[in-house]
Design a protein around this motif. Structure first.
Motif, PDB file in Angstrom:
ATOM      1  N   LYS A 155      13.221  26.858  10.636  1.00  0.00           N
ATOM      2  CA  LYS A 155      12.288  25.828  10.154  1.00  0.00           C
ATOM      3  C   LYS A 155      12.416  24.555  10.980  1.00  0.00           C
ATOM      4  CE  LYS A 155      11.647  27.428   5.495  1.00  0.00           C
ATOM      5  NZ  LYS A 155      11.645  27.116   4.075  1.00  0.00           N
ATOM      6  N   GLN A 156      13.630  24.244  11.406  1.00  0.00           N
ATOM      7  CA  GLN A 156      13.847  23.060  12.232  1.00  0.00           C
ATOM      8  C   GLN A 156      13.312  23.271  13.650  1.00  0.00           C
ATOM      9  OE1 GLN A 156      18.061  22.561  12.072  1.00  0.00           O
ATOM     10  NE2 GLN A 156      18.067  21.938   9.931  1.00  0.00           N
ATOM     11  N   LEU A 157      13.359  24.500  14.121  1.00  0.00           N
ATOM     12  CA  LEU A 157      12.952  24.795  15.493  1.00  0.00           C
ATOM     13  C   LEU A 157      11.457  25.053  15.654  1.00  0.00           C
ATOM     14  CD1 LEU A 157      15.842  27.173  16.632  1.00  0.00           C
ATOM     15  CD2 LEU A 157      15.455  24.816  17.333  1.00  0.00           C
ATOM     16  N   THR A 158      10.736  25.252  14.552  1.00  0.00           N
ATOM     17  CA  THR A 158       9.321  25.596  14.696  1.00  0.00           C
ATOM     18  C   THR A 158       8.517  24.503  15.397  1.00  0.00           C
ATOM     19  OG1 THR A 158       8.877  24.873  12.429  1.00  0.00           O
ATOM     20  CG2 THR A 158       9.186  27.236  12.785  1.00  0.00           C
ATOM     21  N   GLY A 159       8.871  23.243  15.185  1.00  0.00           N
ATOM     22  CA  GLY A 159       8.168  22.159  15.875  1.00  0.00           C
ATOM     23  C   GLY A 159       8.358  22.231  17.374  1.00  0.00           C
ATOM     24  N   LYS A 160       9.575  22.536  17.793  1.00  0.00           N
ATOM     25  CA  LYS A 160       9.849  22.675  19.228  1.00  0.00           C
ATOM     26  C   LYS A 160       9.154  23.911  19.788  1.00  0.00           C
ATOM     27  CE  LYS A 160      14.223  20.219  19.135  1.00  0.00           C
ATOM     28  NZ  LYS A 160      15.655  20.271  19.410  1.00  0.00           N
ATOM     29  N   ALA A 161       9.125  24.975  18.992  1.00  0.00           N
ATOM     30  CA  ALA A 161       8.436  26.192  19.434  1.00  0.00           C
ATOM     31  C   ALA A 161       6.941  25.932  19.566  1.00  0.00           C
ATOM     32  CB  ALA A 161       8.701  27.341  18.464  1.00  0.00           C
ATOM     33  N   LYS A 162       6.391  25.158  18.644  1.00  0.00           N
ATOM     34  CA  LYS A 162       4.966  24.817  18.702  1.00  0.00           C
ATOM     35  C   LYS A 162       4.666  23.999  19.952  1.00  0.00           C
ATOM     36  CE  LYS A 162       0.855  24.500  16.806  1.00  0.00           C
ATOM     37  NZ  LYS A 162      -0.043  25.622  16.813  1.00  0.00           N
ATOM     38  N   ALA A 163       5.598  23.114  20.327  1.00  0.00           N
ATOM     39  CA  ALA A 163       5.418  22.333  21.549  1.00  0.00           C
ATOM     40  C   ALA A 163       5.483  23.228  22.783  1.00  0.00           C
ATOM     41  CB  ALA A 163       6.468  21.234  21.629  1.00  0.00           C
ATOM     42  N   ALA A 164       6.354  24.227  22.739  1.00  0.00           N
ATOM     43  CA  ALA A 164       6.515  25.132  23.883  1.00  0.00           C
ATOM     44  C   ALA A 164       5.348  26.103  24.005  1.00  0.00           C
ATOM     45  CB  ALA A 164       7.829  25.904  23.756  1.00  0.00           C
ATOM     46  N   TRP A 165       4.858  26.595  22.880  1.00  0.00           N
ATOM     47  CA  TRP A 165       3.773  27.579  22.870  1.00  0.00           C
ATOM     48  C   TRP A 165       2.688  27.107  21.925  1.00  0.00           C
ATOM     49  CZ3 TRP A 165       8.899  29.571  21.999  1.00  0.00           C
ATOM     50  CH2 TRP A 165       9.498  30.099  23.146  1.00  0.00           C
ATOM     51  N   GLY A 166       1.909  26.147  22.353  1.00  0.00           N
ATOM     52  CA  GLY A 166       0.888  25.514  21.523  1.00  0.00           C
ATOM     53  C   GLY A 166      -0.204  26.426  21.013  1.00  0.00           C
ATOM     54  N   GLU A 167      -0.407  27.558  21.653  1.00  0.00           N
ATOM     55  CA  GLU A 167      -1.455  28.468  21.207  1.00  0.00           C
ATOM     56  C   GLU A 167      -1.035  29.304  20.003  1.00  0.00           C
ATOM     57  OE1 GLU A 167      -3.338  30.759  24.278  1.00  0.00           O
ATOM     58  OE2 GLU A 167      -3.383  29.060  25.641  1.00  0.00           O
ATOM     59  N   LEU A 168       0.249  29.267  19.649  1.00  0.00           N
ATOM     60  CA  LEU A 168       0.715  29.996  18.482  1.00  0.00           C
ATOM     61  C   LEU A 168       0.507  29.120  17.253  1.00  0.00           C
ATOM     62  CD1 LEU A 168       4.072  31.520  19.780  1.00  0.00           C
ATOM     63  CD2 LEU A 168       1.804  32.562  19.761  1.00  0.00           C
ATOM     64  N   SER A 169      -0.013  29.714  16.198  1.00  0.00           N
ATOM     65  CA  SER A 169      -0.259  28.939  14.983  1.00  0.00           C
ATOM     66  C   SER A 169       1.039  28.721  14.215  1.00  0.00           C
ATOM     67  CB  SER A 169      -1.268  29.674  14.087  1.00  0.00           C
ATOM     68  OG  SER A 169      -0.676  30.824  13.521  1.00  0.00           O
ATOM     69  N   ASP A 170       1.012  27.732  13.342  1.00  0.00           N
ATOM     70  CA  ASP A 170       2.175  27.468  12.492  1.00  0.00           C
ATOM     71  C   ASP A 170       2.493  28.703  11.644  1.00  0.00           C
ATOM     72  OD1 ASP A 170       2.392  24.877  13.453  1.00  0.00           O
ATOM     73  OD2 ASP A 170       1.191  24.026  11.828  1.00  0.00           O
ATOM     74  N   ASP A 171       1.462  29.364  11.161  1.00  0.00           N
ATOM     75  CA  ASP A 171       1.654  30.559  10.339  1.00  0.00           C
ATOM     76  C   ASP A 171       2.328  31.674  11.135  1.00  0.00           C
ATOM     77  OD1 ASP A 171       1.325  32.039   7.883  1.00  0.00           O
ATOM     78  OD2 ASP A 171      -0.283  33.154   8.879  1.00  0.00           O
ATOM     79  N   GLU A 172       1.894  31.880  12.374  1.00  0.00           N
ATOM     80  CA  GLU A 172       2.516  32.902  13.217  1.00  0.00           C
ATOM     81  C   GLU A 172       3.992  32.591  13.454  1.00  0.00           C
ATOM     82  OE1 GLU A 172      -0.999  34.556  16.102  1.00  0.00           O
ATOM     83  OE2 GLU A 172      -0.281  32.520  16.454  1.00  0.00           O
ATOM     84  N   LEU A 173       4.281  31.342  13.753  1.00  0.00           N
ATOM     85  CA  LEU A 173       5.669  30.948  13.994  1.00  0.00           C
ATOM     86  C   LEU A 173       6.512  31.113  12.739  1.00  0.00           C
ATOM     87  CD1 LEU A 173       5.098  27.827  16.242  1.00  0.00           C
ATOM     88  CD2 LEU A 173       6.110  30.000  16.935  1.00  0.00           C
ATOM     89  N   THR A 174       5.954  30.779  11.593  1.00  0.00           N
ATOM     90  CA  THR A 174       6.682  30.937  10.336  1.00  0.00           C
ATOM     91  C   THR A 174       6.978  32.413  10.074  1.00  0.00           C
ATOM     92  OG1 THR A 174       5.667  28.956   9.412  1.00  0.00           O
ATOM     93  CG2 THR A 174       6.594  30.520   7.844  1.00  0.00           C
ATOM     94  N   ARG A 175       6.010  33.277  10.338  1.00  0.00           N
ATOM     95  CA  ARG A 175       6.197  34.718  10.087  1.00  0.00           C
ATOM     96  C   ARG A 175       7.259  35.339  10.978  1.00  0.00           C
ATOM     97  NH1 ARG A 175       0.181  35.601   9.838  1.00  0.00           N
ATOM     98  NH2 ARG A 175       0.539  36.140  11.995  1.00  0.00           N
ATOM     99  N   THR A 176       7.519  34.762  12.145  1.00  0.00           N
ATOM    100  CA  THR A 176       8.548  35.342  13.009  1.00  0.00           C
ATOM    101  C   THR A 176       9.930  35.168  12.408  1.00  0.00           C
ATOM    102  OG1 THR A 176       8.946  33.353  14.320  1.00  0.00           O
ATOM    103  CG2 THR A 176       7.244  34.876  15.127  1.00  0.00           C
ATOM    104  N   GLU A 177      10.096  34.164  11.540  1.00  0.00           N
ATOM    105  CA  GLU A 177      11.360  33.894  10.855  1.00  0.00           C
ATOM    106  C   GLU A 177      12.524  33.769  11.832  1.00  0.00           C
ATOM    107  OE1 GLU A 177      11.512  37.206   8.162  1.00  0.00           O
ATOM    108  OE2 GLU A 177      10.307  36.144   6.669  1.00  0.00           O
ATOM    109  N   GLY A 178      12.238  33.287  13.026  1.00  0.00           N
ATOM    110  CA  GLY A 178      13.283  33.108  14.023  1.00  0.00           C
ATOM    111  C   GLY A 178      13.689  34.387  14.727  1.00  0.00           C
ATOM    112  N   ASN A 179      12.976  35.466  14.474  1.00  0.00           N
ATOM    113  CA  ASN A 179      13.285  36.747  15.115  1.00  0.00           C
ATOM    114  C   ASN A 179      12.781  36.707  16.557  1.00  0.00           C
ATOM    115  OD1 ASN A 179      12.537  39.544  16.030  1.00  0.00           O
ATOM    116  ND2 ASN A 179      13.653  40.041  14.154  1.00  0.00           N
ATOM    117  N   ALA A 180      13.714  36.783  17.492  1.00  0.00           N
ATOM    118  CA  ALA A 180      13.369  36.657  18.913  1.00  0.00           C
ATOM    119  C   ALA A 180      12.403  37.746  19.360  1.00  0.00           C
ATOM    120  CB  ALA A 180      14.635  36.673  19.765  1.00  0.00           C
TER     121      ALA A 180
END
Length: 66
Positions: free
Chosen positions: A11-36
């Motif tokens: 949850k803390q890293l999703t903002g950084k992930a969104k900055a790195a991969w802006g085309e991914l939605s917040d929902d998509e990032l949340t669903r990954t649950e940090g799974n690489a």
């Protein structure tokens, strides 16, 4: 990085992930649950990268965002 640690901090890293991969939605990032592996799949699909390229990007992301 240990997958359990990543999942706990995701949850803390999703903002950084969104900055790195802006085309991914917040929902998509949340669903990954940090799974690489899930994140690699999303990066590969959304950006049209090879599996190796996506894995390298995700590995670097987790390396620089402990």
């Amino acid at each position: 990085m240990n997958n359990d640690i990543v999942a706990g901090k995701w949850k803390q890293l999703t903002g950084k992930a969104k900055a790195a991969w802006g085309e991914l939605s917040d929902d998509e990032l949340t669903r990954t649950e940090g799974n690489a592996e899930r994140l690699v799949g999303l990066v590969q699909e959304r950006y049209g990268k090879t599996r190796d390229q996506a894995e390298k990007e995700v590995r670097e992301f987790f390396k620089h965002n402990p």
